[in-house]
Scaffold this active site. Structure first.
Site, PDB file in Angstrom:
ATOM      1  N   GLU A 334      21.317 -21.550 -12.441  1.00 53.15           N
ATOM      2  CA  GLU A 334      22.318 -21.373 -11.322  1.00 53.15           C
ATOM      3  C   GLU A 334      22.762 -20.064 -11.109  1.00 53.15           C
ATOM      4  O   GLU A 334      23.948 -19.704 -10.732  1.00 53.15           O
ATOM      5  CB  GLU A 334      23.608 -22.413 -11.361  1.00 53.15           C
ATOM      6  CG  GLU A 334      23.322 -23.619 -11.548  1.00 53.15           C
ATOM      7  CD  GLU A 334      24.134 -24.794 -11.791  1.00 53.15           C
ATOM      8  OE1 GLU A 334      25.546 -24.310 -11.739  1.00 53.15           O
ATOM      9  OE2 GLU A 334      24.145 -25.990 -12.116  1.00 53.15           O
ATOM     10  N   GLU A 452      16.939 -32.286 -13.065  1.00 60.29           N
ATOM     11  CA  GLU A 452      18.165 -32.955 -13.256  1.00 60.29           C
ATOM     12  C   GLU A 452      18.439 -33.926 -11.939  1.00 60.29           C
ATOM     13  O   GLU A 452      19.389 -34.219 -11.391  1.00 60.29           O
ATOM     14  CB  GLU A 452      19.453 -31.849 -13.149  1.00 60.29           C
ATOM     15  CG  GLU A 452      19.281 -30.783 -14.368  1.00 60.29           C
ATOM     16  CD  GLU A 452      20.572 -29.965 -14.364  1.00 60.29           C
ATOM     17  OE1 GLU A 452      21.473 -30.394 -13.762  1.00 60.29           O
ATOM     18  OE2 GLU A 452      20.436 -28.766 -14.932  1.00 60.29           O
TER      19      GLU A 452
END
Length: 540
Positions: A334, A452
């Protein structure tokens, strides 16, 4: 199990059609018998890895959880226990005990490492202290600085050396009451009825010896006031084990509490501090004394060096620990904002009460990405290394920012083998956005991994609970993601799809029963989404 899915009535399908047209025209109509077959393990019908995320508590305590992990998935990712916050202790040591327990429970199941450089789930307190971003408070070295301990006429850890000429002319007693005490219930009260100009030492009280380091700076502070104007006081030192005494200049003392501070460079392994009050006749009240080493805040270059050292220590130690057992890692997680910018403290402030937030790029800039991949590659040259982010299917600006970052990092020599797209999505997520983001990821030529995946189904449903209709939407989305992945990512670039969890109750989104995003329900029964994903894999 939801094996009665094939018995959904056509009346329900009509409702499904009406709702889908109102909300998301891209969602297709489920065939009434589409997902009745859920008998095969997912991993057995896929020609690329199918993974899941595992948590410590359910894996250790719920047998059905572990059975599903072994039966249905090729690869397991530890949800938390390979992250910085789980491994790095307050003193900087690395503790792998929980991760080791999970790996032992998984047996020979392949493990995907997650994650080596993230801004959350870290021991941020240690990082800030180690780097000098937050300078820890120095330890209090003087004992009984508030003069609270002792007898009615003396103080623990303090000694009276001189009481005037002749001895006993001055008195050192306990101050009491609001006029004589600054904090607590006692102070040191010194009555000197005769002044000895030029001889402050004639009235003198000394602390115990304190361990000091020659060459280190120390600051002694205290609060003092005099009963009458014109008071005078100074500090001096005594030494043990070498070194010489040091003397503060005379300090003018008035009738209001004032703080006096004196910084010295120690020249002895043992130092005591003395109050000298013989100069001027007066009554003195002393309280709240403190003696601490001076902590120097590091400069920017030193902070940068230490942040990089902490990054290297964690990555090198963790990758080396699991070298050979973990063959692929999310190295950088991220790194960009929704607008596609590299994260900083300004554009990514810590959430309220977040103690685990540490933005590496704030101190290392873009180099944190280069260095993270460098350290991981050095520790295990054979491992596949990934960069991973979320909302790539819904934010073209973020996807562009990430792809630009990857291109820049690879041009600078970073070993980036693949890109992970998290896909924490809902049944309302745009099909077009999913299609386009897979195409753009595949166009890099790198491996592409759905890292994910979960699909929220309840959303704003008034009932707040899963219904057959919502399960249908969810199933359709799982199916579409798999189909889009296969359609848009060439076989050689398919690194796999990982569902982020096993059953709803153990999902990070569950929130006490507000959301149900996974393939298995709370009782470990397969949901229609399982059959939908299975069908998409079979039809590849």
């Amino acid at each position: 199990m939801y094996r009665n899915w094939k018995n959904i009535t056509f009346g329900l399908l009509a409702v499904f059609t009406a709702v889908s047209c109102q909300v998301e025209p891209e969602v297709g109509i489920l065939n009434a018998t589409a997902y009745g077959d859920d008998s095969a393990p997912l991993k057995d019908v896929a020609d690329f890895p199918i993974g899941t995320a595992v948590g410590y508590t359910p894996l250790m305590n719920e047998p059905a959880y572990g059975e599903i992990v072994q039966r249905d998935f090729d690869i397991a990712t530890l949800e938390y226990h390979m992250k910085h916050g789980a491994i790095v202790q307050g003193n900087g040591t690395l503790n792998f005990s929980r991760a080791d327990e999970i790996l032992a429970k998984l047996g020979n199941k392949e493990v995907f490492g997650h994650t080596l450089a993230w801004h959350a789930n870290q021991n941020a307190g240690y990082l800030r202290t180690f780097a000098g971003i937050v300078v820890p408070a120095a330890e209090e070295l003087v004992l009984n600085g508030g003069f609270e301990q002792g007898s009615a006429t003396a103080f623990s850890n303090w000694s009276v050396f001189n009481t005037g000429n002749p001895a006993g002319t001055s008195t050192i007693t306990v101050g009491a009451g609001s006029n004589e005490v600054r904090t607590g219930t006692r102070s040191m009260k010194v009555v000197n009825p005769i002044g000895y100009p030029g001889n402050q030492w004639r009235v003198q009280v000394a602390s115990d010896f304190i361990n000091t380091v020659a060459g280190e700076s120390y600051t002694f502070t205290y609060w003092v006031k005099a009963q009458a104007p014109g008071g005078s006081i100074r500090l001096s030192t005594g030494t043990e084990g070498g070194g010489s005494a040091q003397f503060q200049g005379d300090q003018a003392i008035g009738t209001n509490w004032q703080q006096v501070s004196w910084t010295i460079v120690a020249n002895s392994p043992r130092t005591r501090v003395l109050f000298d009050m013989g100069q001027a006749a007066n009554t003195y009240f002393i309280d709240d004394a403190s003696f601490k080493v001076v902590v120097q805040a590091p400069g920017g270059a030193q902070i940068r060096s230490r942040v990089d050292q902490a990054l290297r220590t964690f990555i090198t130690g963790t990758v080396n620990k699991y070298k050979g057992r973990v063959k692929a890692w999310d190295v950088v997680n991220e790194p960009v904002t929704e607008s596609g910018q590299l994260r900083t403290n300004a554009n990514s402030p810590a959430p309220a009460n977040a103690s685990d937030w540490f933005v590496w790029s704030e101190y290392l800039g873009f180099d944190y990405i280069l260095n993270a991949f460098k350290y991981a590659a050095e520790a295990d040259p054979t491992a596949e290394l990934y960069i991973n982010d979320f909302n790539l299917e819904s934010s073209p600006a973020k996807l562009t920012g990430l792809l630009d970052l990857v291109q820049r990092a690879r041009a600078a020599g970073a070993k980036i083998d693949g890109i992970g797209t998290q896909m924490h999505i809902s049944w309302r997520t745009s099909h077009a956005g999913i299609e386009q983001h897979f195409k753009r990821l595949a166009a890099t030529g790198l491996k592409v991994r759905v890292s994910e995946l979960d699909v929220r189904m309840v959303m704003s449903s008034p009932a707040g609970q899963p219904t057959d209709l919502l399960r249908a939407y969810q199933a359709e989305m799982y199916k579409f993601v798999v189909e889009s992945y296969i359609r848009n990512v060439p076989p050689a670039q398919r690194a796999g799809i990982a569902v982020w969890g096993v059953n709803d109750a153990n999902s990070w989104l569950y929130d006490g029963g507000k959301e149900f995003p996974l393939l298995f329900d709370n009782s470990y029964q397969k949901k229609p989404a399982y059959g939908a994903m299975l069908q998409a894999l079979k039809n590849k």
